[in-house]
Design a protein around this motif. Structure first.
Motif, PDB file in Angstrom:
ATOM      1  N   GLU A  53       1.033  -1.464  -0.166  1.00 58.09           N
ATOM      2  CA  GLU A  53       0.150  -0.278  -0.091  1.00 58.09           C
ATOM      3  C   GLU A  53       0.624   1.525   0.115  1.00 58.09           C
ATOM      4  O   GLU A  53       1.139   2.363  -0.437  1.00 58.09           O
ATOM      5  N   HIS A  54       2.073   1.320   1.012  1.00 56.42           N
ATOM      6  CA  HIS A  54       2.923   2.406   0.637  1.00 56.42           C
ATOM      7  C   HIS A  54       3.487   2.669  -0.621  1.00 56.42           C
ATOM      8  O   HIS A  54       3.356   3.812  -0.695  1.00 56.42           O
ATOM      9  N   ASP A  55       3.619   1.727  -1.035  1.00 49.90           N
ATOM     10  CA  ASP A  55       4.558   1.385  -2.361  1.00 49.90           C
ATOM     11  C   ASP A  55       3.843   1.923  -3.145  1.00 49.90           C
ATOM     12  O   ASP A  55       4.048   3.028  -4.262  1.00 49.90           O
ATOM     13  N   SER A  56       2.826   1.674  -3.458  1.00 47.34           N
ATOM     14  CA  SER A  56       1.843   1.817  -4.664  1.00 47.34           C
ATOM     15  C   SER A  56       0.951   3.804  -4.360  1.00 47.34           C
ATOM     16  O   SER A  56       1.362   3.777  -5.523  1.00 47.34           O
ATOM     17  N   SER A  57       0.492   3.788  -2.904  1.00 39.42           N
ATOM     18  CA  SER A  57       0.418   5.303  -3.034  1.00 39.42           C
ATOM     19  C   SER A  57       2.052   6.034  -3.604  1.00 39.42           C
ATOM     20  O   SER A  57       1.612   7.202  -4.051  1.00 39.42           O
ATOM     21  N   TYR A  58       2.924   5.664  -3.253  1.00 41.12           N
ATOM     22  CA  TYR A  58       4.407   6.936  -3.086  1.00 41.12           C
ATOM     23  C   TYR A  58       4.232   6.736  -4.590  1.00 41.12           C
ATOM     24  O   TYR A  58       4.628   7.869  -5.651  1.00 41.12           O
ATOM     25  N   LYS A  59       4.214   5.221  -5.634  1.00 34.94           N
ATOM     26  CA  LYS A  59       4.209   5.682  -6.675  1.00 34.94           C
ATOM     27  C   LYS A  59       3.427   6.255  -7.813  1.00 34.94           C
ATOM     28  O   LYS A  59       4.105   6.444  -8.886  1.00 34.94           O
ATOM     29  N   LEU A  60       2.147   6.254  -7.271  1.00 38.21           N
ATOM     30  CA  LEU A  60       0.863   6.978  -7.779  1.00 38.21           C
ATOM     31  C   LEU A  60       1.269   8.606  -7.400  1.00 38.21           C
ATOM     32  O   LEU A  60       1.242   9.196  -8.727  1.00 38.21           O
ATOM     33  N   LEU A  61       2.469   8.901  -6.652  1.00 39.62           N
ATOM     34  CA  LEU A  61       2.511  10.532  -6.773  1.00 39.62           C
ATOM     35  C   LEU A  61       4.093  10.924  -7.497  1.00 39.62           C
ATOM     36  O   LEU A  61       3.804  11.589  -8.755  1.00 39.62           O
ATOM     37  N   PHE A  62       4.736  10.095  -7.550  1.00 37.47           N
ATOM     38  CA  PHE A  62       6.172   9.545  -8.394  1.00 37.47           C
ATOM     39  C   PHE A  62       5.708   9.089  -9.965  1.00 37.47           C
ATOM     40  O   PHE A  62       6.306   9.514 -11.301  1.00 37.47           O
ATOM     41  N   SER A  63       4.139   9.681 -10.303  1.00 34.22           N
ATOM     42  CA  SER A  63       3.159   8.919 -11.532  1.00 34.22           C
ATOM     43  C   SER A  63       3.125  10.473 -11.808  1.00 34.22           C
ATOM     44  O   SER A  63       3.109  10.186 -13.687  1.00 34.22           O
ATOM     45  N   ARG A  90      -2.984  16.808  -7.033  1.00 36.60           N
ATOM     46  CA  ARG A  90      -3.723  16.905  -5.205  1.00 36.60           C
ATOM     47  C   ARG A  90      -3.863  15.617  -4.542  1.00 36.60           C
ATOM     48  O   ARG A  90      -4.236  16.008  -3.955  1.00 36.60           O
ATOM     49  N   ARG A  91      -4.530  15.006  -6.110  1.00 32.66           N
ATOM     50  CA  ARG A  91      -5.978  14.365  -5.612  1.00 32.66           C
ATOM     51  C   ARG A  91      -5.164  12.943  -4.958  1.00 32.66           C
ATOM     52  O   ARG A  91      -5.228  12.229  -3.764  1.00 32.66           O
ATOM     53  N   ALA A  92      -4.428  12.254  -5.469  1.00 32.87           N
ATOM     54  CA  ALA A  92      -2.523  11.342  -5.239  1.00 32.87           C
ATOM     55  C   ALA A  92      -2.361  11.841  -3.900  1.00 32.87           C
ATOM     56  O   ALA A  92      -1.396  10.480  -2.978  1.00 32.87           O
ATOM     57  N   VAL A 122     -12.681  11.878   1.671  1.00 30.76           N
ATOM     58  CA  VAL A 122     -12.426  12.657   1.080  1.00 30.76           C
ATOM     59  C   VAL A 122     -11.816  12.147  -0.470  1.00 30.76           C
ATOM     60  O   VAL A 122     -10.703  11.636   0.170  1.00 30.76           O
ATOM     61  N   ILE A 123     -11.452  12.999  -1.322  1.00 37.99           N
ATOM     62  CA  ILE A 123     -10.786  12.886  -2.649  1.00 37.99           C
ATOM     63  C   ILE A 123      -9.691  14.134  -2.969  1.00 37.99           C
ATOM     64  O   ILE A 123      -9.495  14.538  -3.873  1.00 37.99           O
ATOM     65  N   GLU A 124     -10.741  15.556  -2.053  1.00 36.05           N
ATOM     66  CA  GLU A 124      -9.550  16.681  -2.683  1.00 36.05           C
ATOM     67  C   GLU A 124      -8.994  17.104  -1.232  1.00 36.05           C
ATOM     68  O   GLU A 124      -8.852  17.488  -0.125  1.00 36.05           O
ATOM     69  N   LEU A 125      -7.241  18.043  -2.132  1.00 35.40           N
ATOM     70  CA  LEU A 125      -6.912  18.299  -0.885  1.00 35.40           C
ATOM     71  C   LEU A 125      -7.549  19.540  -0.156  1.00 35.40           C
ATOM     72  O   LEU A 125      -6.967  19.652   1.393  1.00 35.40           O
TER      73      LEU A 125
END
Length: 351
Positions: A3-13, A213-215, A237-240
């Motif tokens: 979960e940690h890796d996939s969420s972080y990877k989403l940011l660096f996409s 923002r959503r990432a 929530v989905i918005e920052l």
């Protein structure tokens, strides 16, 4: 971990985060020649099956302009979140970069006779322990080899970005999305997180930045907040902006919960202490004094925990001040915890 890796990877996409990572943390002159408008994520071309199976690796490329000529630069970003440091990280990078070149050749991205493109290997590490692994492969090879034999050994180095090494004061002065991410990773309390999220709201206000923002929201909900505020109820929530509002309320609730816990612990300790004193001085007077002392000790204990959540391991002088403090001092220092950015400011003096 997944979960940690996939969420972080989403940011660096997101290209803006990668661009800010290079701009802010690759402190070399040649980066001034990069054309960030050409920055693009590499998904199929140049990525072998073996690399695609690695969920913690991300590959980008952009143009480097030198003497009027354009050159591709591949940025190989490895996200390292292991609990222990990999001493052979340089060997891993040698393998990955070799596979990248092989795939570029097979995909005809490199024509016969053309030079290989440059690769910048970056290891982004956010572990609690200091990174101790060698960043150069040559430092891992037997140092007692004859000089002529050493000349034949493979070479590769990687750029290590260790988040915990960057001071809050240095990061806070940067209007940089990657720096904001590092600040969030290094945060210790909801108030710290709230301040960084407020900055992100200003920097990522454009409509085209909605997905980034959503990432951040996904990563905050799934990774950061559960580790920094265990047990906190995180709304869907989905918005920052929504998350920022939630954090504002969480800061107040969090402090009140800790104060309430401190009072309860103080009363319990006070009764226990009062019974002990009552044997010698009389139960009635002993319990009264014990409750007073217990409440004071409970308030002192909760203040200590708040300070540790905010600043980590406390220096010895802080412990001495807490042990000798009057009730009025404890109350004053507790009120300052969320407003002051250093222990010296909280205690009103320098050490």
């Amino acid at each position: 971990m997944a979960e940690h890796d996939s969420s972080y990877k989403l940011l660096f996409s997101h290209r803006e985060l990668v661009a800010d990572l290079i701009r802010g943390f690759v402190n070399e002159d040649w980066t001034q020649s990069l054309d960030f408008d050409t920055l693009e994520r590499v998904r199929e071309i140049g990525v072998s099956h073996d690399l695609r199976e690695r969920e913690d690796d991300i590959l980008w490329r952009l143009r480097l302009i030198k003497d009027g000529r354009e050159h591709w630069l591949y940025v190989y970003l490895l996200l390292e979140f292991q609990s222990s440091v990999d001493p052979y990280m340089a060997v891993r990078l040698l393998t990955y970069v070799g596979l990248l070149y092989e795939d570029l050749r097979k995909a005809d991205a490199i024509r016969a006779g053309e030079p290989l493109p440059a690769v910048l290997p970056i290891v982004l590490y956010n572990g609690r322990d200091s990174w101790t692994a060698k960043t150069s492969l040559s430092d891992l090879i037997d140092p007692d080899l004859p000089p002529q034999l050493r000349a034949w050994q493979p070479q590769i180095r990687y750029l290590l970005l260790e988040e915990r090494r960057y001071a809050e004061a240095d990061l806070a002065g940067l209007q940089n999305v990657a720096a904001a991410l590092f600040r969030l990773e290094n945060s210790r309390a909801p108030a710290d997180i709230q301040r960084v999220v407020a900055s992100l709201l200003d920097w990522l206000a454009a409509p085209e930045q909605t997905e980034l923002r959503r990432a951040f929201v996904v990563w905050l909900k799934r990774v950061l907040l559960p580790s920094r505020v265990p047990g906190v109820v995180i709304p869907n929530v989905i918005e920052l902006e929504e998350l920022h509002s939630m954090l504002a309320e969480t800061v107040k609730t969090w402090v009140e919960e800790w104060k309430e816990l401190g009072w309860k612990q103080g009363i319990e300790q006070g009764i226990e202490r009062g019974i002990e004193q009552g044997i010698e001085r009389g139960i009635e007077r002993g319990i009264e004094q014990g409750i007073e002392q217990g409440i004071h000790r409970g308030e002192t204990k909760i203040l200590r925990r708040l300070l540790m959540r905010r600043f980590g391991t406390l220096p010895a002088w802080v412990g001495e001040r807490l042990e000798q403090a009057e009730e009025s001092e404890i109350e004053c220092w507790t009120d300052r915890v969320l407003d002051c950015d250093s222990l010296e400011r909280i205690f009103g003096e320098s050490h």
